[in-house]
Design an enzyme around this catalytic site. Structure first.
Site, PDB file in Angstrom:
ATOM      1  N   GLU A 605     -50.814  47.363  -0.627  1.00  0.00           N
ATOM      2  CA  GLU A 605     -51.065  46.194  -1.962  1.00  0.00           C
ATOM      3  C   GLU A 605     -50.852  46.862  -3.645  1.00  0.00           C
ATOM      4  O   GLU A 605     -50.001  45.743  -4.291  1.00  0.00           O
ATOM      5  CB  GLU A 605     -52.157  45.513  -1.832  1.00  0.00           C
ATOM      6  CG  GLU A 605     -53.123  45.843  -1.865  1.00  0.00           C
ATOM      7  CD  GLU A 605     -53.914  44.446  -1.276  1.00  0.00           C
ATOM      8  OE1 GLU A 605     -53.724  43.066  -1.508  1.00  0.00           O
ATOM      9  OE2 GLU A 605     -55.542  44.959  -0.754  1.00  0.00           O
ATOM     10  N   ASP A 629     -49.795  40.592  -3.483  1.00  0.00           N
ATOM     11  CA  ASP A 629     -50.322  41.747  -4.540  1.00  0.00           C
ATOM     12  C   ASP A 629     -49.637  42.199  -5.201  1.00  0.00           C
ATOM     13  O   ASP A 629     -48.625  42.991  -6.264  1.00  0.00           O
ATOM     14  CB  ASP A 629     -51.571  42.350  -4.449  1.00  0.00           C
ATOM     15  CG  ASP A 629     -52.702  41.000  -4.873  1.00  0.00           C
ATOM     16  OD1 ASP A 629     -52.822  40.816  -5.735  1.00  0.00           O
ATOM     17  OD2 ASP A 629     -53.689  41.617  -4.536  1.00  0.00           O
ATOM     18  N   CYS A 676     -49.093  40.065   5.716  1.00  0.00           N
ATOM     19  CA  CYS A 676     -50.347  39.057   5.469  1.00  0.00           C
ATOM     20  C   CYS A 676     -50.552  38.222   4.250  1.00  0.00           C
ATOM     21  O   CYS A 676     -51.360  37.503   3.972  1.00  0.00           O
ATOM     22  CB  CYS A 676     -51.388  39.397   5.929  1.00  0.00           C
ATOM     23  SG  CYS A 676     -52.040  40.692   4.817  1.00  0.00           S
TER      24      CYS A 676
END
Length: 758
Positions: A605, A629, A676
């Protein structure tokens, strides 16, 4: 000039309504700039005209009755270009338009500046002078500063429906919109109920009452209780203070008299305002007046008034708490910063939507909203929420927008959206037990993101095949202290048992950034670039080892646990974390537990991790992309800041290229890769992710069936062609349009609304 500016701003802030604020502006600006005319024109979008709403210097009878069409005159020129126009001889300009009703033919000089709020021109602030005069840079800057102040006042008036009869036709301004951040997708239409913390005068909403006698009685009781407190305090200090200091107690008592603050509050209650709102209005007016006084001693008395009235408010609210709270059937809960306790006070069947002025899409209120399926908008910083109580509002959780004072046309449009949603949900229920497979037989695994046990129940009901992200910080956020190992193990065991034998991916504690624990505060100038995720837990191995032990302990006999490490930016962090997890395993085995080493994965991320994907895959069992992110860091856009929300897009070419690179690198090492973030739950984005080769898409349960519907309708070959096309594009909007077209061609365009939520 700076002192005059400050005085005008303070006076505008104390204005009771928009018209008063406009009158203050035109009067004070004309005086401060030593000019002969100051006027305010406001845009009425219903008639596409700028209406003269206030003026000092032009004919009074023209105010509210004279208008210029959108591009007409110098006012139209200022508005069209959204920049000042400064002319020494206005009549010579080709855009000059003479309005005989105003008597402005005698004025030569003209300076107009746009009134802008969130890139939208709301009107124009103008000064004029008889003699030819070139307004200097300082005067222009002065007027621009005041126009910015006025913009917020006008926007607030729009939100509460206060702008009525703005146009010569008497039409009402409607559909005021305020941008925020999507907390939970969906649409809600209902009545705003403003909630607020106790004993804070600045947060009390305006609210009308039919039971005037009851409000008068409650206010009288509260006043008497404060009087008793003051007398008791005066008696208790006795001779310990000087006589002049003791005299202050008498001053406070006189302030509460029926001829002082008490009378003003009672007058507002008689006019229909509830007691708390009347008290807050009177108190804040007096506080502001004292704060503007030049004498230091008198300025300090503002704090005394605030404290005194806060005490009265405390007793008023204590009385209010004894009454059962009645909520409307379609309640839209509104607050400066909603807390879970406020949410839980509303009967679930009556809670239609939520609006929080502060907060982000990752706050625990937003997580709860997604869990419960309540459309929510967070971070509506410019929303004048105190004026919304009892008013009809629309919550657009897809786009992160709030509409107040909605027109019939807008209401009808969103009512149709609600009907479409209901029909869509019913139509998707038949997919629950069907596999997620494309028409040309490509299989995609759809997992879910969870944080609470209620998430798990909904996830299983929607046919989830595993948990791609269990946010272990949620139990920490909802606790008043760090949960013990035993408490954590009990929570984790519930999740693992409910999904067994399906895999459950538990992310280690991810706090910092916008997720702060009340009992473990992290104060930083740049929290998203600071102490968060794996950095925190590695610095506190006592927290990490307890959590790792709890996870592994909870998996005994189930063996469906995966552990995932957040915010990894280098290989040393993976090595350190893995050593702690192995230590936890050894300790538990030595204690006699029959447990084994769970698969370990990392979240990608941050940009550094993107380019380390292959090296990371050599150290772990799987990788998972946190698209929220990653998008934020790649684009340097705070995803929780509504002011730059239009720059945040997971469809940005840089994001797509990074995602494709991650998949290629992970598969080259033979490791599975999942995603995710919110992007996985976007039906359109899911096609691109599938074509890139992601093995698992993990999302909120509410979007799972929509994604499944799209994947079952589009072949893998079509998705790959789409991916090949968009990877050649250079802007997010083009990518978005191509994806929407692909959904339309596949006959699933009814899902386009959902795909616009991220």
């Amino acid at each position: 000039m700076l002192d005059r500016l400050r005085e005008i701003v303070q006076e505008v802030n104390t204005a009771k309504d928009l018209q008063t604020a406009l009158d203050i502006i035109v009067s004070r600006v004309r005086e401060a700039m030593n000019t002969q005319v100051c006027s305010v024109y406001l845009l009425d979008s219903d008639i596409n005209s700028h209406v003269l709403m206030a003026s000092e210097g032009l004919r009074k009878e023209s105010v509210g009755h004279v208008s210029l069409q959108m591009d007409e005159g110098l006012v139209g020129l200022v508005a069209r270009n959204a920049e000042p126009v400064n002319l020494e001889n206005a009549q010579q300009h080709p855009n000059y338009h003479y309005l005989s009703e105003t008597g402005e033919e005698q004025f030569s000089s003209f300076l107009g500046v746009p009134i802008i709020h969130h890139r939208k021109v709301l009107g124009v602030l103008v000064v004029q002078h008889k003699e030819k005069r070139s307004f200097d840079n300082g005067e222009e800057a002065f007027l621009i500063t005041l126009s910015a102040q006025l913009a917020g006042v006008i926007a607030a008036a729009e939100a509460s429906g206060a702008i009525q009869g703005i146009s010569p036709s008497g039409q009402r301004r409607a559909d005021a919109s305020f941008s925020g951040i999507s907390g939970a997708s969906g649409v809600a239409i209902g009545e705003a109920v403003v909630v607020f913390p106790h004993a804070d005068l600045s947060l009390i909403p305006n609210r009308m009452t039919d039971d005037i006698d009851s409000e008068l009685s409650a206010f009288s009781i509260a006043l008497n209780r404060v009087r008793d407190d003051i007398r008791a305090l005066s008696d208790s200090v006795g001779d310990q203070i000087r006589p002049e200091e003791r005299d202050l107690f008498e001053v406070y008592l006189r302030m509460l008299d029926d001829e002082a603050l008490g009378r003003e509050v009672n007058d507002l209650i008689y006019a229909g305002q509830w007691a708390q709102g009347a008290l807050a209005e009177v108190a804040l007016d007096h506080v502001k007046s004292f704060e503007q006084m030049k004498d230091p001693y008198l300025r300090e008395r503002a704090a005394d008034i605030k404290d005194l009235c806060s005490r009265v408010l405390f007793y008023l609210q204590e009385t209010e708490r004894t009454k059962p709270k009645v909520y409307p059937d379609q309640t839209i809960l509104v607050g400066e910063e909603l807390a879970p306790s406020m949410l839980m006070e509303v009967p679930r069947e009556k809670l239609a939507g939520m609006i929080s002025v502060k907060g982000s899409g990752n706050s625990h209120v937003a997580i709860l909203a997604r869990t419960m399926g309540i459309p929510t908008v967070m971070g509506t910083l410019d929303l004048p929420y105190r004026r919304l109580d009892g008013r009809q509002v629309i919550v657009d959780g897809y786009n992160g927008t709030v509409f107040s004072n909605p027109s019939e046309q807008l209401l009808q449009r969103y009512q149709e959206v609600l009907k479409e949603e209901e029909q869509l949900v019913r139509g998707l229920e038949g997919l629950i037990n069907l596999p997620c497979i494309t028409p040309d037989n490509h299989r995609v695994s759809l997992w879910v993101n969870t944080g609470l046990m209620t998430d798990v129940v909904r996830s299983l009901d929607h046919g989830a095949e595993g948990i791609g992200l269990f946010r272990t910080e949620v139990p920490f956020l909802l606790s008043e202290r760090f949960p013990s190992e035993q408490e954590q193990a009990a929570i984790y065991r519930e999740q693992l048992q409910a999904f067994a034998p399906k895999l459950v991916t538990m992310r280690t504690l991810d706090v910092g950034g916008d997720k702060a624990l009340p009992y473990f505060p992290i104060e930083e100038a740049n929290p998203f670039l600071g102490w968060r995720g794996i950095r925190v837990t590695l610095d506190h191995p006592e927290i990490f080892i307890a959590q790792a032990r709890a996870m592994i302990r909870a998996s005994e006999g189930l063996n469906n646990l995966q552990i995932m490490l957040p915010m990894v930016s280098n290989l040393q962090e993976v090595t350190g974390a893995t050593q702690i997890i192995k230590r936890a395993l050894r300790e538990l085995q030595e204690e006699g537990l029959d447990v084994c080493m769970p698969p370990i994965g990392v979240m990608i991320e941050v940009p550094a991790a993107v380019y380390l994907t292959r090296h990371l895959c050599q150290m772990v069992d799987f990788v998972s992309v946190g698209s929220n992110d990653l998008t934020q860091y790649l684009l340097a856009v705070d995803r929780n800041n509504s002011r730059v929300a239009d720059l945040y897009s997971a469809f940005h070419p840089a994001v797509l290229h990074a995602l494709k690179y991650i998949v290629e690198q992970a598969h080259a090492e033979g490791k599975p890769v999942s995603i995710c973030g919110e992007m996985a739950g976007d039906p359109g984005a899911a096609l691109l992710l599938m074509a890139m080769g992601f093995d698992v898409l993990s999302m909120n349960a509410s979007t799972l069936l929509k994604v499944k519907a799209v994947i079952r309708s589009v072949t893998m070959s079509t998705a790959r062609e789409l991916l090949e096309d968009v990877m050649q594009m250079s802007d997010a909007q083009s990518v978005r349009s191509s994806v929407d077209l692909a959904l339309y061609n596949a006959g699933v365009d009814r899902l386009l609304r959902s795909s616009r939520s991220n």
